[in-house]
Enzyme design. Structure first.
Site, PDB file in Angstrom:
ATOM      1  N   LYS A 182     -51.096  73.588  59.698  1.00  0.00           N
ATOM      2  CA  LYS A 182     -49.877  73.394  58.901  1.00  0.00           C
ATOM      3  C   LYS A 182     -49.334  74.729  58.361  1.00  0.00           C
ATOM      4  CE  LYS A 182     -49.793  68.891  59.322  1.00  0.00           C
ATOM      5  NZ  LYS A 182     -50.477  68.591  60.585  1.00  0.00           N
TER       6      LYS A 182
HETATM    7  C1  LIG Z   1     -47.012  63.613  60.036  1.00  0.00           C
HETATM    8  C2  LIG Z   1     -48.423  63.720  59.557  1.00  0.00           C
HETATM    9  N1  LIG Z   1     -48.846  62.882  58.593  1.00  0.00           N
HETATM   10  C3  LIG Z   1     -50.102  62.933  58.113  1.00  0.00           C
HETATM   11  C4  LIG Z   1     -51.000  63.847  58.589  1.00  0.00           C
HETATM   12  C5  LIG Z   1     -52.393  63.841  58.047  1.00  0.00           C
HETATM   13  O1  LIG Z   1     -52.691  65.053  57.430  1.00  0.00           O
HETATM   14  P1  LIG Z   1     -54.195  65.435  57.087  1.00  0.00           P
HETATM   15  O2  LIG Z   1     -54.814  65.967  58.335  1.00  0.00           O
HETATM   16  O3  LIG Z   1     -54.060  66.500  56.022  1.00  0.00           O
HETATM   17  O4  LIG Z   1     -54.858  64.213  56.575  1.00  0.00           O
HETATM   18  C6  LIG Z   1     -50.625  64.747  59.581  1.00  0.00           C
HETATM   19  C7  LIG Z   1     -51.605  65.709  60.096  1.00  0.00           C
HETATM   20  O5  LIG Z   1     -51.648  66.193  61.147  1.00  0.00           O
HETATM   21  C8  LIG Z   1     -49.302  64.679  60.078  1.00  0.00           C
HETATM   22  O6  LIG Z   1     -48.907  65.520  61.041  1.00  0.00           O
END
Ligand SMILES: Cc1ncc(COP(=O)(O)O)c(C=O)c1O
Length: 393
Positions: free
Chosen positions: A190
Site C-alpha cells: 500500500k
Molecule cells: C480494497 C481492499 N480492501 C481491503 C483490503 C484488506 O487490507 P488488509 O490486508 O490491510 O487487511 C485490501 C488489501 O489488499 C484491499 O485492497
C-alpha cells in the site's frame, strides 16, 4: 535463478523503506516496548493530523480487514442485515461483511471509473439494507456526491474502504471522512505501509471508543496503560472482542512512511504520466484521467487487455511480462468468479458484467514510489514487446 546478464526481477508493489523506519524499529526493539504503546499513539495522532480530524476519531488496528470488521460491529450491523458492496474488490471487503453476520449484496461498477455505480446501489436497496461498503478502487474516488445522498435518504451506514485511498480526495474532501467510517490498509504494497496494519477513522467518537474495545478482546482499558509505570490497573471484559491491535514495531514504520506520503504521491504521479504517454498508441485501454476537482490516490496503474483488440489474452500478457522479469498484478478477478461466493450466495460473474469484463482484462503494472527512471523505462519496454508478441493461446 537469473542468468548473470539478465535484469533482476522487478517485484510488484515493493515498498520504499527509508533509514528512518529502520532506526525507529531498532529503537522500539531496544526500548523493549514491542506491543501497543507510545508509537501507536503517535501514529494515530499523525494520521489524524494528515486527515485533518481529531485523534479521538481514529483507531489503529492490525489490518484493514480488521478495521472493516469492527466498524460494522461497532455500527450494530449483524445477522439479518444486508450490506451493499462492489464486486470489483479484494475478498477482504466482502469477507468482513460476512464475518459481521450480515449478508453481502453486490452492485455492479461503472465501466469507466471501475467504482461502484450509484444507480446500481439504489436498485439493490431493500427493507433489510443497513449499510454500504464502497471502495475507492486504485485510489480513484467514488462518486460521493451521488452516494452520500443515497446513504442519507435510505438511512444507511456508509463505510469507505480506503485501502487504496489514503491520499484520495473528492471535491476537496478527504477519503474516509464522507461516511460513518473510513478503513485504511497499511499492507506491504500500500501507499503507506507498516508491513501489516490498518486504521479506522470514524465520524463519531463513540464508534471509535467501541472499536478500540472490540480491537482488544473487549477489555475496558488497553494493555499499554495497564502495564504503564503508574501502577497496575484492573481491566474488565465488557464484550467479546477480537485481537486486532497494532504493535509499536508496526507504528514505528508507519510514522516515517506517513511523513513521506506526499513526496511518494508526487513520484507516482510522474510514473502515471510517463505510462499514460508511453501507451497512448497501443491497442489497450489506459485508465481514465482523474475527474475534475478530485485527487486520485495513484495506488494502482492498470491497463485493460482485450484480446480481440490487443491480439494477446490478458493471461498470456501476464506471462510475457513475468518472462521479462516484471512483476504484475490483477486487481481484481470479480468477486463472483470465486467458487466460495458462487457456492454460498449463488452469484454468477455475468450478473455483474462490468466487473466481470474488467476483472478478466485488467493488469496492474509496477507503480511503487521506489521505481527508478530506469525501472519505469524497463516496464514500458516490456509492455510494448509483450504486446508485440501477439501470440494468442
Ligand atoms: C480494497 C481492499 N480492501 C481491503 C483490503 C484488506 O487490507 P488488509 O490486508 O490491510 O487487511 C485490501 C488489501 O489488499 C484491499 O485492497
Amino acid at each position: 535463478m537469473n542468468h548473470p546478464h539478465e535484469e533482476k526481477f522487478l517485484v510488484f508493489g515493493s515498498p520504499l523503506i527509508g533509514e528512518e523506519e529502520i532506526a525507529e524499529v531498532t529503537e522500539s526493539l531496544r526500548s523493549c516496548w514491542l506491543g501497543t504503546g507510545p508509537k501507536v499513539a503517535r501514529f494515530e495522532r499523525d494520521f489524524a493530523t494528515y486527515k485533518s480530524v481529531s485523534e479521538k476519531n481514529v483507531a489503529a488496528v492490525n489490518s484493514c480487514t480488521a478495521a472493516l470488521h469492527i466498524s460494522m460491529i461497532a455500527a450494530g450491523i449483524g445477522p439479518g442485515d444486508e450490506v451493499i458492496t462492489t464486486p470489483l474488490t479484494f475478498a477482504a471487503t466482502v469477507n468482513a461483511i460476512i464475518h459481521s453476520g450480515a449478508t453481502p449484496v453486490l452492485a455492479d461498477v461503472d465501466p469507466q471509473t471501475m467504482n461502484i455505480d450509484p444507480g446500481q446501489v439504489e436498485a439493490r436497496i431493500t427493507s433489510k439494507t443497513r449499510a454500504m461498503v464502497i471502495v475507492h478502487l486504485a485510489g480513484r474516488p467514488c462518486e460521493m456526491d451521488a452516494l452520500v445522498p443515497i446513504s442519507q435518504k435510505h438511512r444507511l451506514i456508509l463505510i469507505e474502504d480506503c485501502a487504496h485511498a489514503i491520499e484520495t480526495e473528492h471535491h476537496g474532501r478527504k477519503a474516509g471522512t464522507f461516511g460513518d467510517f473510513g478503513c485504511f490498509s497499511f499492507y506491504v504494497t500500500k501507499n503507506v505501509t507498516t508491513g501489516e496494519g490498518g486504521m479506522i477513522l470514524a465520524r463519531s467518537e463513540e464508534h471509535i471508543g467501541r472499536a478500540k474495545i472490540l480491537a482488544l478482546h473487549g477489555l475496558s482499558r488497553d494493555a499499554w496503560r495497564r502495564f504503564s509505570d503508574d501502577g497496575y490497573k484492573h481491566y474488565y471484559v465488557t464484550e467479546c472482542g477480537f485481537k486486532y491491535n497494532m504493535m509499536d514495531i508496526q507504528a514505528a514504520i508507519g510514522i516515517h512512511q506517513l511523513a513521506r506520503v506526499e513526496d511518494n504521491w508526487i513520484k507516482r504521479e510522474a510514473i502515471w504520466d510517463s505510462y499514460q504517454k508511453a501507451f497512448e498508441d497501443l491497442p489497450v485501454s489506459r485508465p481514465a484521467s482523474p475527474a475534475k476537482n478530485t485527487r486520485h490516490g495513484y495506488h494502482l496503474y492498470t491497463l485493460l487487455i482485450d484480446s480481440a483488440k490487443a491480439g494477446i489474452s490478458r493471461d498470456r500478457f501476464l506471462e510475457q511480462m513475468t518472462a521479462r522479469h516484471i512483476g504484475v498484478g490483477v486487481h481484481y478477478l470479480s468477486i463472483p468468479e470465486h467458487p466460495y461466493y458462487q457456492r454460498t450466495f449463488g452469484w454468477r460473474p455475468d450478473d455483474y458484467p462490468n466487473a466481470m469484463r474488467i476483472g478478466r482484462q485488467t493488469v496492474s503494472l509496477p507503480f511503487s514510489a521506489k521505481l527508478t527512471e530506469t525501472d519505469v523505462q524497463r516496464v514500458i519496454r516490456a509492455v510494448r514487446t509483450s504486446l508485440a508478441e501477439k501470440r494468442e493461446q
